[in-house]
Each structure stands twice: as C-alpha cells, then as structure tokens.
Design an enzyme around this catalytic site. Structure first.
Site, PDB file in Angstrom:
ATOM      1  N   TYR A  36      26.844  37.751  37.613  1.00 52.19           N
ATOM      2  CA  TYR A  36      27.808  39.103  36.175  1.00 52.19           C
ATOM      3  C   TYR A  36      26.524  39.948  36.165  1.00 52.19           C
ATOM      4  O   TYR A  36      26.985  40.973  35.195  1.00 52.19           O
ATOM      5  CB  TYR A  36      28.204  37.867  35.039  1.00 52.19           C
ATOM      6  CG  TYR A  36      29.128  36.999  35.362  1.00 52.19           C
ATOM      7  CD1 TYR A  36      30.146  38.149  35.865  1.00 52.19           C
ATOM      8  CD2 TYR A  36      29.347  35.612  35.421  1.00 52.19           C
ATOM      9  CE1 TYR A  36      31.773  36.710  35.823  1.00 52.19           C
ATOM     10  CE2 TYR A  36      30.072  34.667  35.239  1.00 52.19           C
ATOM     11  CZ  TYR A  36      31.314  35.328  35.972  1.00 52.19           C
ATOM     12  OH  TYR A  36      32.146  34.414  35.979  1.00 52.19           O
ATOM     13  N   ASN A  45      39.234  41.848  28.631  1.00 48.77           N
ATOM     14  CA  ASN A  45      38.328  40.862  29.426  1.00 48.77           C
ATOM     15  C   ASN A  45      39.005  39.588  28.987  1.00 48.77           C
ATOM     16  O   ASN A  45      38.305  38.506  28.186  1.00 48.77           O
ATOM     17  CB  ASN A  45      37.349  41.315  29.260  1.00 48.77           C
ATOM     18  CG  ASN A  45      36.758  40.510  30.976  1.00 48.77           C
ATOM     19  OD1 ASN A  45      37.400  39.363  31.183  1.00 48.77           O
ATOM     20  ND2 ASN A  45      35.673  40.161  31.391  1.00 48.77           N
ATOM     21  N   HIS A  61      43.941  33.733  33.807  1.00 50.72           N
ATOM     22  CA  HIS A  61      44.194  33.007  34.450  1.00 50.72           C
ATOM     23  C   HIS A  61      45.234  32.049  34.041  1.00 50.72           C
ATOM     24  O   HIS A  61      45.634  30.900  35.170  1.00 50.72           O
ATOM     25  CB  HIS A  61      43.175  32.085  35.813  1.00 50.72           C
ATOM     26  CG  HIS A  61      42.031  33.399  35.571  1.00 50.72           C
ATOM     27  ND1 HIS A  61      42.267  34.460  36.609  1.00 50.72           N
ATOM     28  CD2 HIS A  61      40.988  33.191  35.431  1.00 50.72           C
ATOM     29  CE1 HIS A  61      41.475  34.925  36.378  1.00 50.72           C
ATOM     30  NE2 HIS A  61      39.940  34.160  36.630  1.00 50.72           N
ATOM     31  N   ASP A  92      52.226  36.918  26.793  1.00 45.50           N
ATOM     32  CA  ASP A  92      53.281  37.421  25.908  1.00 45.50           C
ATOM     33  C   ASP A  92      52.290  37.503  24.514  1.00 45.50           C
ATOM     34  O   ASP A  92      54.048  38.537  24.178  1.00 45.50           O
ATOM     35  CB  ASP A  92      53.933  36.057  25.093  1.00 45.50           C
ATOM     36  CG  ASP A  92      54.565  34.882  25.651  1.00 45.50           C
ATOM     37  OD1 ASP A  92      54.767  35.481  27.033  1.00 45.50           O
ATOM     38  OD2 ASP A  92      54.750  33.977  25.681  1.00 45.50           O
ATOM     39  N   HIS A 148      37.405  42.862  34.588  1.00 46.45           N
ATOM     40  CA  HIS A 148      36.716  42.553  34.573  1.00 46.45           C
ATOM     41  C   HIS A 148      35.405  42.143  35.487  1.00 46.45           C
ATOM     42  O   HIS A 148      35.387  43.245  36.164  1.00 46.45           O
ATOM     43  CB  HIS A 148      37.748  40.839  35.490  1.00 46.45           C
ATOM     44  CG  HIS A 148      38.631  39.979  35.188  1.00 46.45           C
ATOM     45  ND1 HIS A 148      38.905  39.221  34.436  1.00 46.45           N
ATOM     46  CD2 HIS A 148      40.023  41.275  35.904  1.00 46.45           C
ATOM     47  CE1 HIS A 148      39.668  39.129  34.154  1.00 46.45           C
ATOM     48  NE2 HIS A 148      40.435  39.675  34.351  1.00 46.45           N
ATOM     49  N   SER A 202      33.346  40.578  37.558  1.00 49.02           N
ATOM     50  CA  SER A 202      33.464  40.572  39.078  1.00 49.02           C
ATOM     51  C   SER A 202      34.373  41.025  39.456  1.00 49.02           C
ATOM     52  O   SER A 202      35.598  40.920  39.124  1.00 49.02           O
ATOM     53  CB  SER A 202      33.065  38.727  38.790  1.00 49.02           C
ATOM     54  OG  SER A 202      33.815  38.515  38.700  1.00 49.02           O
ATOM     55  N   ARG A 204      41.416  32.320  41.261  1.00 53.33           N
ATOM     56  CA  ARG A 204      40.658  33.521  40.172  1.00 53.33           C
ATOM     57  C   ARG A 204      42.077  34.922  40.121  1.00 53.33           C
ATOM     58  O   ARG A 204      42.082  35.881  39.663  1.00 53.33           O
ATOM     59  CB  ARG A 204      39.673  33.799  39.927  1.00 53.33           C
ATOM     60  CG  ARG A 204      38.499  32.772  39.327  1.00 53.33           C
ATOM     61  CD  ARG A 204      37.108  33.168  39.189  1.00 53.33           C
ATOM     62  NE  ARG A 204      36.122  32.544  39.223  1.00 53.33           N
ATOM     63  CZ  ARG A 204      35.384  31.667  37.955  1.00 53.33           C
ATOM     64  NH1 ARG A 204      36.243  31.920  37.220  1.00 53.33           N
ATOM     65  NH2 ARG A 204      34.819  30.840  37.727  1.00 53.33           N
TER      66      ARG A 204
HETATM   67  O1  CA2 Z   1      34.717  38.742  36.310  1.00 49.04           O
HETATM   68  C1  CA2 Z   1      34.647  38.820  34.786  1.00 49.04           C
HETATM   69  O2  CA2 Z   1      34.689  39.283  33.798  1.00 49.04           O
HETATM   70  C2  CA2 Z   1      35.442  37.211  34.475  1.00 49.04           C
HETATM   71  O3  CA2 Z   1      36.295  37.853  33.576  1.00 49.04           O
HETATM   72  C3  CA2 Z   1      34.311  36.599  33.746  1.00 49.04           C
HETATM   73  C4  CA2 Z   1      35.025  35.495  32.793  1.00 49.04           C
HETATM   74  C5  CA2 Z   1      35.632  34.305  34.831  1.00 49.04           C
HETATM   75  O4  CA2 Z   1      36.056  33.240  34.308  1.00 49.04           O
HETATM   76  C6  CA2 Z   1      37.374  35.245  35.118  1.00 49.04           C
HETATM   77  O5  CA2 Z   1      37.168  34.843  36.588  1.00 49.04           O
HETATM   78  C7  CA2 Z   1      36.314  36.775  35.463  1.00 49.04           C
HETATM   79  C8  CA2 Z   1      33.889  34.092  32.861  1.00 49.04           C
HETATM   80  C9  CA2 Z   1      33.230  35.075  31.753  1.00 49.04           C
HETATM   81  C10 CA2 Z   1      31.617  33.504  31.757  1.00 49.04           C
HETATM   82  O6  CA2 Z   1      31.027  34.373  31.804  1.00 49.04           O
HETATM   83  C11 CA2 Z   1      29.488  34.019  31.599  1.00 49.04           C
HETATM   84  C12 CA2 Z   1      28.421  34.798  32.137  1.00 49.04           C
HETATM   85  C13 CA2 Z   1      27.516  34.122  32.021  1.00 49.04           C
HETATM   86  C14 CA2 Z   1      27.495  32.745  32.264  1.00 49.04           C
HETATM   87  C15 CA2 Z   1      28.810  31.826  31.863  1.00 49.04           C
HETATM   88  C16 CA2 Z   1      30.011  32.270  32.106  1.00 49.04           C
END
Ligand code: CA2
Length: 149
Positions: A24, A76, A82, A89, A102, A104, A113
């Site tokens: 991230y 986001n 997911h 809705d 997103h 990533s 994902r």
């Molecule tokens: O890539 C993205 O923006 C996601 O939406 C981020 C979500 C993930 O579940 C999606 O599949 C993709 C996760 C957000 C939480 O991110 C963290 C960042 C740092 C440490 C732990 C979690």
C-alpha cells in the site's frame, strides 16, 4: 455554487502508513485526504472525506450522500468491496456517478480480491496506482460532472 463530492474509505484504511508498505506504500490516510482535497480544489469541487471500520456506518454515509444529492462519490470499500451486498445495495440506489478506487492492483493478488460487488455499480474503477488513484478518480469524476452540465 460549487458542487460537493464524497470520498468514503472502508475498514483498516486508517492503518495506512508504516504497515504493509510493499502493498500500500508509505502514505497515511491523512496524506490521502490531503491529496484528495488538493485535487478536488483544483477541479472546483467541495469534498467530504471519511473513513469507517463499520459496514452499517458506510451504508448510512452512502444514504446520506444520496439524500444530499452529492455530485459524485469516490469509494475505496477496502475489504467490504469483496463481501458487502449491503454496500452494493446502498450504492445502487444512488443516481450520482460512483468511482471505485483500490490502492493496490486487486487483480494481481489473492483470487478472492478479484471480485468486487462495488464494481457492478461503479461508473469507473481505478486500481494499482497507489494513492495517486484517488487523484485520478477525482479528476475523472470531475470530468463526468462537467459533462453533465
Ligand atoms: O488496495 C486497496 O485499496 C484495498 O481496497 C485495500 C484493502 C483490501 O482489503 C482490498 O482488497 C484492497 C485493505 C485496506 C487495509 O490496508 C491496510 C494497510 C496497512 C496495514 C494493514 C491494512
């Protein structure tokens, strides 16, 4: 009068920064907010920026955005993208354009994902650009809003 967009962030995005920088990046949610505010201002848009770890609160915020007739929504949904039919809705009831972001590239990660409920109702999806994706999303949304005038 300037138009307002809402930028909503789902669970765990408050943890952005020191953890999992390989996925991230190192920017914090406060950095994301700053970037969004600067981009919105450049496009003459007012912005409401929020993050929640609670599905129902996000549903409430989407309903509120609808009731307030916002010009557009950037979301986001994080992990809820997911899984959450409730968020789908709520979004489906909106008329304003929705852009899904997103940080990533969700298609290059675990198979679970790759499916996003939100994508079904999003006018566009941005993923894999890091936090810059928020700026791209707001710029694209601004173009959609202008095209409607
Ligand atoms: O890539 C993205 O923006 C996601 O939406 C981020 C979500 C993930 O579940 C999606 O599949 C993709 C996760 C957000 C939480 O991110 C963290 C960042 C740092 C440490 C732990 C979690």
């Amino acid at each position: 009068m300037s138009k307002t967009i809402h930028v909503l962030n789902g669970p765990n995005l408050n943890l952005l920064g020191p953890r999992q920088p390989q996925i991230y990046g190192r920017a914090t949610l406060a950095d994301v907010e700053k970037l969004c505010r600067a981009t919105a201002e450049r496009h003459g848009l007012k912005i409401e920026f929020r993050q929640s770890n609670h599905e129902g609160e996000i549903v409430d915020w989407i309903q509120q955005a609808r009731a307030e007739n916002v010009a557009g929504l950037v979301i986001n949904p994080a992990g809820y993208g997911h899984t959450s039919v409730a968020i789908l809705d709520a979004l489906a009831a909106m008329d304003a354009p929705i852009i899904e972001v997103h940080i990533s590239n969700i298609h290059a990660r675990e198979p679970f994902r790759r499916r996003s409920y939100v994508s079904q109702v999003a006018r566009a999806v941005v993923c894999g650009f890091g936090i810059e994706g928020y700026s791209l999303a707001i710029a694209g949304l601004a173009a959609m809003i202008d095209a409607k005038d």
